[in-house]
Design a protein around this motif. Structure first.
Motif, PDB file in Angstrom:
ATOM      1  N   UNK A   1      18.041  40.550 -15.706  1.00  0.00           N
ATOM      2  CA  UNK A   1      18.195  40.472 -14.262  1.00  0.00           C
ATOM      3  C   UNK A   1      16.810  40.398 -13.624  1.00  0.00           C
ATOM      4  N   UNK A   2      16.666  39.571 -12.606  1.00  0.00           N
ATOM      5  CA  UNK A   2      15.385  39.436 -11.919  1.00  0.00           C
ATOM      6  C   UNK A   2      15.095  40.681 -11.086  1.00  0.00           C
ATOM      7  N   UNK A   3      13.924  40.710 -10.461  1.00  0.00           N
ATOM      8  CA  UNK A   3      13.514  41.871  -9.665  1.00  0.00           C
ATOM      9  C   UNK A   3      14.171  41.909  -8.303  1.00  0.00           C
ATOM     10  N   UNK A   4      14.938  40.870  -7.966  1.00  0.00           N
ATOM     11  CA  UNK A   4      15.630  40.858  -6.682  1.00  0.00           C
ATOM     12  C   UNK A   4      16.947  40.105  -6.815  1.00  0.00           C
ATOM     13  N   UNK A   5      17.811  40.348  -5.828  1.00  0.00           N
ATOM     14  CA  UNK A   5      19.092  39.666  -5.723  1.00  0.00           C
ATOM     15  C   UNK A   5      19.155  39.044  -4.342  1.00  0.00           C
ATOM     16  N   UNK A   6      19.826  37.899  -4.234  1.00  0.00           N
ATOM     17  CA  UNK A   6      20.011  37.286  -2.924  1.00  0.00           C
ATOM     18  C   UNK A   6      21.485  37.028  -2.688  1.00  0.00           C
ATOM     19  N   UNK A   7      21.831  36.902  -1.414  1.00  0.00           N
ATOM     20  CA  UNK A   7      23.204  36.628  -1.056  1.00  0.00           C
ATOM     21  C   UNK A   7      23.280  36.013   0.319  1.00  0.00           C
ATOM     22  N   UNK A   8      24.520  35.697   0.729  1.00  0.00           N
ATOM     23  CA  UNK A   8      24.692  35.043   2.015  1.00  0.00           C
ATOM     24  C   UNK A   8      26.126  35.187   2.489  1.00  0.00           C
ATOM     25  N   UNK A   9      26.338  34.782   3.732  1.00  0.00           N
ATOM     26  CA  UNK A   9      27.681  34.725   4.286  1.00  0.00           C
ATOM     27  C   UNK A   9      28.352  33.428   3.831  1.00  0.00           C
ATOM     28  N   UNK A  10      29.606  33.253   4.189  1.00  0.00           N
ATOM     29  CA  UNK A  10      30.369  32.074   3.792  1.00  0.00           C
ATOM     30  C   UNK A  10      29.741  30.766   4.261  1.00  0.00           C
ATOM     31  N   UNK A  11      29.288  30.717   5.515  1.00  0.00           N
ATOM     32  CA  UNK A  11      28.740  29.462   6.054  1.00  0.00           C
ATOM     33  C   UNK A  11      27.257  29.274   5.776  1.00  0.00           C
ATOM     34  N   UNK A  12      26.565  30.324   5.321  1.00  0.00           N
ATOM     35  CA  UNK A  12      25.142  30.221   4.999  1.00  0.00           C
ATOM     36  C   UNK A  12      24.209  30.504   6.165  1.00  0.00           C
ATOM     37  N   UNK A  13      24.741  30.835   7.335  1.00  0.00           N
ATOM     38  CA  UNK A  13      23.880  31.126   8.490  1.00  0.00           C
ATOM     39  C   UNK A  13      23.073  32.410   8.289  1.00  0.00           C
ATOM     40  N   UNK A  94      27.870  44.147   0.749  1.00  0.00           N
ATOM     41  CA  UNK A  94      29.065  43.709   0.018  1.00  0.00           C
ATOM     42  C   UNK A  94      28.647  42.961  -1.245  1.00  0.00           C
ATOM     43  N   UNK A  95      29.125  43.438  -2.389  1.00  0.00           N
ATOM     44  CA  UNK A  95      28.754  42.843  -3.673  1.00  0.00           C
ATOM     45  C   UNK A  95      29.220  41.398  -3.779  1.00  0.00           C
ATOM     46  N   UNK A  96      30.402  41.092  -3.257  1.00  0.00           N
ATOM     47  CA  UNK A  96      30.936  39.735  -3.370  1.00  0.00           C
ATOM     48  C   UNK A  96      30.106  38.707  -2.596  1.00  0.00           C
ATOM     49  N   UNK A  97      29.253  39.158  -1.658  1.00  0.00           N
ATOM     50  CA  UNK A  97      28.407  38.215  -0.917  1.00  0.00           C
ATOM     51  C   UNK A  97      27.136  37.842  -1.683  1.00  0.00           C
ATOM     52  N   UNK A  98      26.878  38.485  -2.813  1.00  0.00           N
ATOM     53  CA  UNK A  98      25.725  38.119  -3.640  1.00  0.00           C
ATOM     54  C   UNK A  98      25.904  36.711  -4.197  1.00  0.00           C
ATOM     55  N   UNK A  99      24.801  36.006  -4.397  1.00  0.00           N
ATOM     56  CA  UNK A  99      24.875  34.690  -5.031  1.00  0.00           C
ATOM     57  C   UNK A  99      25.472  34.799  -6.428  1.00  0.00           C
ATOM     58  N   UNK A 100      25.180  35.902  -7.121  1.00  0.00           N
ATOM     59  CA  UNK A 100      25.734  36.139  -8.456  1.00  0.00           C
ATOM     60  C   UNK A 100      26.285  37.567  -8.534  1.00  0.00           C
ATOM     61  N   UNK A 101      27.497  37.803  -8.022  1.00  0.00           N
ATOM     62  CA  UNK A 101      28.052  39.161  -8.013  1.00  0.00           C
ATOM     63  C   UNK A 101      28.331  39.718  -9.406  1.00  0.00           C
ATOM     64  N   UNK A 102      28.371  38.877 -10.421  1.00  0.00           N
ATOM     65  CA  UNK A 102      28.585  39.349 -11.803  1.00  0.00           C
ATOM     66  C   UNK A 102      27.469  40.275 -12.275  1.00  0.00           C
TER      67      UNK A 102
END
Length: 135
Positions: A1-13, A94-102
């Motif tokens: 796993x990298x040193x950070x995680x990224x995520x976003x909302x459904x539309x990407x705003x 919210x975990x599900x909003x992560x780019x890779x929630x796995x």
């Protein structure tokens, strides 16, 4: 796993970054989470405030109780954050909003006293009727 995680909302705003490590991750069955998501449970991760940063956009804030707030996208409605309204030390994402929630599976269930009776999971994670022993 990298040193950070990224995520976003459904539309990407809205886009965010979390610097690792996280404090914990778990499922919440409380009525506020159920109503805010329209779902029987929400999976959250917790990090210190200093480890969370918005990369794009500005969330809309809804005060879901007298001492806490939820932050979401004003365009698509995706709920991303939960935190105390005054002097927050941590933020729940919210975990599900992560780019890779796995990468970050939940470790426990909290607020099971509010669990919807027809919803049950078959995992063997610890279950707490309230906020749990460390909260």
């Amino acid at each position: 796993m990298s040193a950070s995680l990224e995520g976003r909302c459904l539309c990407g705003a809205l886009r965010y970054r979390i610097t690792l490590p996280v404090i914990d991750a778990g499922y919440c069955h409380c009525r506020l989470c159920q109503r805010s998501a329209g779902a029987p449970v929400l999976a959250w991760l917790t990090v210190p405030m200093a480890q969370f940063a918005w990369l794009a956009g500005t969330p809309v804030v809804f005060h879901s109780s007298e001492h806490s707030q939820r932050e979401f996208c004003g365009a698509c409605g995706t709920q991303l954050l939960f935190r105390r309204s005054a002097d927050p030390q941590t933020v729940d994402v919210t975990i599900a909003s992560l780019d890779d929630p796995e990468q970050l599976p939940p470790q426990y269930h909290i607020w099971r006293q509010s669990r919807i009776g027809w919803f049950e999971t078959a995992d063997s994670l610890p279950r707490h009727e309230d906020s749990g022993p460390d909260r």
